[in-house]
Design an enzyme around this catalytic site. Structure first.
Site, PDB file in Angstrom:
ATOM      1  N   LYS A  77       0.748  -1.437  -0.052  1.00 14.94           N
ATOM      2  CA  LYS A  77      -0.077   0.056  -0.016  1.00 14.94           C
ATOM      3  C   LYS A  77       0.694   1.361  -0.123  1.00 14.94           C
ATOM      4  CE  LYS A  77      -4.032  -1.921   2.288  1.00 14.94           C
ATOM      5  NZ  LYS A  77      -4.871  -1.828   3.537  1.00 14.94           N
TER       6      LYS A  77
ATOM      7  N   ASP B 247      -9.626   2.765   2.123  1.00 17.20           N
ATOM      8  CA  ASP B 247      -9.802   2.184   3.743  1.00 17.20           C
ATOM      9  C   ASP B 247     -10.197   3.136   4.707  1.00 17.20           C
ATOM     10  OD1 ASP B 247      -8.656  -0.209   3.328  1.00 17.20           O
ATOM     11  OD2 ASP B 247      -6.699   0.300   3.154  1.00 17.20           O
TER      12      ASP B 247
HETATM   13  P1  NDP Z   1       1.209  -3.755  10.845  1.00 14.16           P
HETATM   14  O1  NDP Z   1       1.988  -5.038  10.973  1.00 14.16           O
HETATM   15  O2  NDP Z   1       1.616  -2.464   9.877  1.00 14.16           O
HETATM   16  O3  NDP Z   1       1.112  -3.195  12.585  1.00 14.16           O
HETATM   17  C1  NDP Z   1       0.860  -4.086  13.530  1.00 14.16           C
HETATM   18  C2  NDP Z   1       0.619  -3.263  14.495  1.00 14.16           C
HETATM   19  O4  NDP Z   1       0.166  -4.112  15.660  1.00 14.16           O
HETATM   20  C3  NDP Z   1       1.863  -2.509  15.291  1.00 14.16           C
HETATM   21  O5  NDP Z   1       1.441  -1.229  15.808  1.00 14.16           O
HETATM   22  C4  NDP Z   1       2.593  -3.471  16.530  1.00 14.16           C
HETATM   23  O6  NDP Z   1       2.833  -2.818  17.291  1.00 14.16           O
HETATM   24  C5  NDP Z   1       1.066  -4.125  16.762  1.00 14.16           C
HETATM   25  N1  NDP Z   1       1.022  -5.355  17.465  1.00 14.16           N
HETATM   26  C6  NDP Z   1       1.066  -6.602  16.885  1.00 14.16           C
HETATM   27  N2  NDP Z   1       1.030  -7.512  17.782  1.00 14.16           N
HETATM   28  C7  NDP Z   1       0.669  -6.854  19.097  1.00 14.16           C
HETATM   29  C8  NDP Z   1       0.573  -7.532  20.231  1.00 14.16           C
HETATM   30  N3  NDP Z   1       0.450  -8.788  20.429  1.00 14.16           N
HETATM   31  N4  NDP Z   1       0.455  -6.508  21.398  1.00 14.16           N
HETATM   32  C9  NDP Z   1       0.320  -5.257  21.021  1.00 14.16           C
HETATM   33  N5  NDP Z   1       0.748  -4.793  19.688  1.00 14.16           N
HETATM   34  C10 NDP Z   1       0.754  -5.760  18.639  1.00 14.16           C
HETATM   35  O7  NDP Z   1      -0.325  -4.382  10.508  1.00 14.16           O
HETATM   36  P2  NDP Z   1      -1.434  -3.520   9.861  1.00 14.16           P
HETATM   37  O8  NDP Z   1      -1.579  -2.066  10.575  1.00 14.16           O
HETATM   38  O9  NDP Z   1      -1.449  -3.375   8.229  1.00 14.16           O
HETATM   39  O10 NDP Z   1      -2.779  -4.319  10.277  1.00 14.16           O
HETATM   40  C11 NDP Z   1      -3.198  -4.515  11.619  1.00 14.16           C
HETATM   41  C12 NDP Z   1      -4.498  -5.148  11.669  1.00 14.16           C
HETATM   42  O11 NDP Z   1      -5.600  -4.713  10.971  1.00 14.16           O
HETATM   43  C13 NDP Z   1      -4.453  -6.714  11.096  1.00 14.16           C
HETATM   44  O12 NDP Z   1      -4.984  -7.499  11.776  1.00 14.16           O
HETATM   45  C14 NDP Z   1      -5.092  -6.594   9.649  1.00 14.16           C
HETATM   46  O13 NDP Z   1      -5.756  -7.590   9.153  1.00 14.16           O
HETATM   47  C15 NDP Z   1      -6.225  -5.489  10.104  1.00 14.16           C
HETATM   48  N6  NDP Z   1      -6.563  -4.521   8.872  1.00 14.16           N
HETATM   49  C16 NDP Z   1      -7.980  -4.649   8.863  1.00 14.16           C
HETATM   50  C17 NDP Z   1      -8.661  -4.039   7.798  1.00 14.16           C
HETATM   51  C18 NDP Z   1     -10.211  -3.904   7.532  1.00 14.16           C
HETATM   52  O14 NDP Z   1     -10.527  -3.707   6.261  1.00 14.16           O
HETATM   53  N7  NDP Z   1     -10.951  -4.372   8.705  1.00 14.16           N
HETATM   54  C19 NDP Z   1      -7.596  -3.148   6.714  1.00 14.16           C
HETATM   55  C20 NDP Z   1      -6.427  -3.150   7.014  1.00 14.16           C
HETATM   56  C21 NDP Z   1      -5.942  -3.999   8.164  1.00 14.16           C
HETATM   57  P3  NDP Z   1       4.807  -2.787  17.381  1.00 14.16           P
HETATM   58  O15 NDP Z   1       4.806  -1.546  16.508  1.00 14.16           O
HETATM   59  O16 NDP Z   1       5.167  -2.643  18.642  1.00 14.16           O
HETATM   60  O17 NDP Z   1       5.156  -4.036  16.561  1.00 14.16           O
END
Ligand code: NDP
Length: 295
Positions: free
Chosen positions: A75, A111
């Site tokens: 993206k 989005d």
């Molecule tokens: P990224 O990998 O870019 O970011 C992940 C984020 O989650 C980071 O902030 C990370 O923190 C945090 N994180 C992951 N695991 C944990 C945990 N166990 N505890 C606390 N924080 C955690 O992912 P995206 O932003 O691309 O996507 C996030 C979610 O959103 C996914 O599940 C995706 O499927 C969903 N999504 C849904 C959409 C929809 O249309 N409903 C559209 C796009 C995404 P840190 O920085 O510390 O690693």
């Protein structure tokens, strides 16, 4: 249930570029919508590796595809290969929809407006003047936070496990110069600042991947004891439909909003961009809800 129209020499092809892509629910949802609209489109998944993204975008032109959706991890990168990007998608740093306008490729972000519409229409929540707490500072967070700022949110807190990422995002948001208070927070349940931000908030929005299948049996990222009945709790994770965070929110008496709504609204906006016609949103929501129920 209507089938897609027969594929002929004039069928228009759209789809999604992703890596991985095998889990995507978009082909099911979008093809049902095209069938109901009786439009001659088919929607297919393409597995595109990051190093192949320029070639995949060139194929949109070469194969005269009508458009594509773009999902993880492309993206942010895909904009560099397009002819034009809407001001919103440029601001968000994220393109998830491309329209092929007679060989001119235009990038959009659906989005963030999809999330806004889900909030407004499914949860009757208007962000203007409200206090919001975001969990996460990943790829999906920035467009959603910026959309909330553009919609007039009064106070935004961004809490992330890796605090430095929340701080960097908040510096970028503050630089927009919009009249809102913006603060980074540690995503730490022992932090008084985090507890107080959630206690004062009107909405809590999880944009982390915590709670996503197959980690869906883990405890909620924020337990019920932190939540209060006047809080709307949104989770953009959509598998499972009722995440452990949403279950905790229900236990605390909160209104909730599940992530499949955002997915349906962003897909509906993409179809509008490609076809100029409004798709059957309820059918798209129902299709996703049924598909997610069997996961
Ligand atoms: P990224 O990998 O870019 O970011 C992940 C984020 O989650 C980071 O902030 C990370 O923190 C945090 N994180 C992951 N695991 C944990 C945990 N166990 N505890 C606390 N924080 C955690 O992912 P995206 O932003 O691309 O996507 C996030 C979610 O959103 C996914 O599940 C995706 O499927 C969903 N999504 C849904 C959409 C929809 O249309 N409903 C559209 C796009 C995404 P840190 O920085 O510390 O690693």
């Amino acid at each position: 249930m209507l089938d897609i129209l027969p594929v002929t020499g004039t069928t228009k092809i759209v789809g999604v570029f992703g890596h991985p892509v095998s889990h995507t629910l978009s082909p099911l949802m979008q093809n049902r919508a095209f069938a109901a609209m009786q439009l001659p489109y088919v929607y297919v998944p393409w597995h595109v590796l990051p190093e192949d993204l320029p070639a995949a975008v060139a194929a949109v032109r070469a194969l005269h595809l009508a458009g594509v959706n773009v999902t993880l991890p492309h993206k942010a990168a895909v904009g560099a290969f397009l002819d034009e990007i809407t001001p919103e998608a440029r601001l968000f740093g994220s393109v998830n929809t491309i329209k092929n306008d007679d060989g001119r490729l235009i990038g959009y972000n659906t989005d963030a407006p999809g999330f806004l519409r889900s909030l407004q229409e499914q949860a009757a929540f208007v962000p203007a003047g409200r206090r919001l707490v975001f969990l996460g500072a990943g790829g999906s967070t920035k467009p959603l936070v910026m959309q909330m700022l553009l919609a007039g949110a009064r106070e935004i807190s961004v809490a992330n496990r890796t605090y430095a990422k929340a701080a960097a995002l908040c510096r970028e948001l503050t630089a927009l110069g919009l009249p809102a208070a913006i603060q980074p927070l540690p995503l730490d349940l022992d932090s008084a600042a985090f507890g107080s931000a959630v206690a004062k908030a009107d909405a809590l929005i999880n944009t982390t991947s915590a709670g996503m299948y197959p980690q869906h049996r883990e405890p909620p990222i924020v337990p019920a004891a932190f939540l209060h009945p006047s809080l709307l709790v949104c989770d953009i994770v959509y598998i499972p439909r009722r995440t452990s965070l949403l279950a905790a929110a229900e236990e605390a008496g909160c209104h909730t909003l599940a992530g499949y709504g955002m997915l349906a609204y962003q897909g509906a906006l993409s179809i509008e961009i490609w076809t100029g016609q409004k798709p059957p949103l309820q059918l798209m929501l129902d299709t996703l809800e049924d598909a997610i129920a069997v996961v």
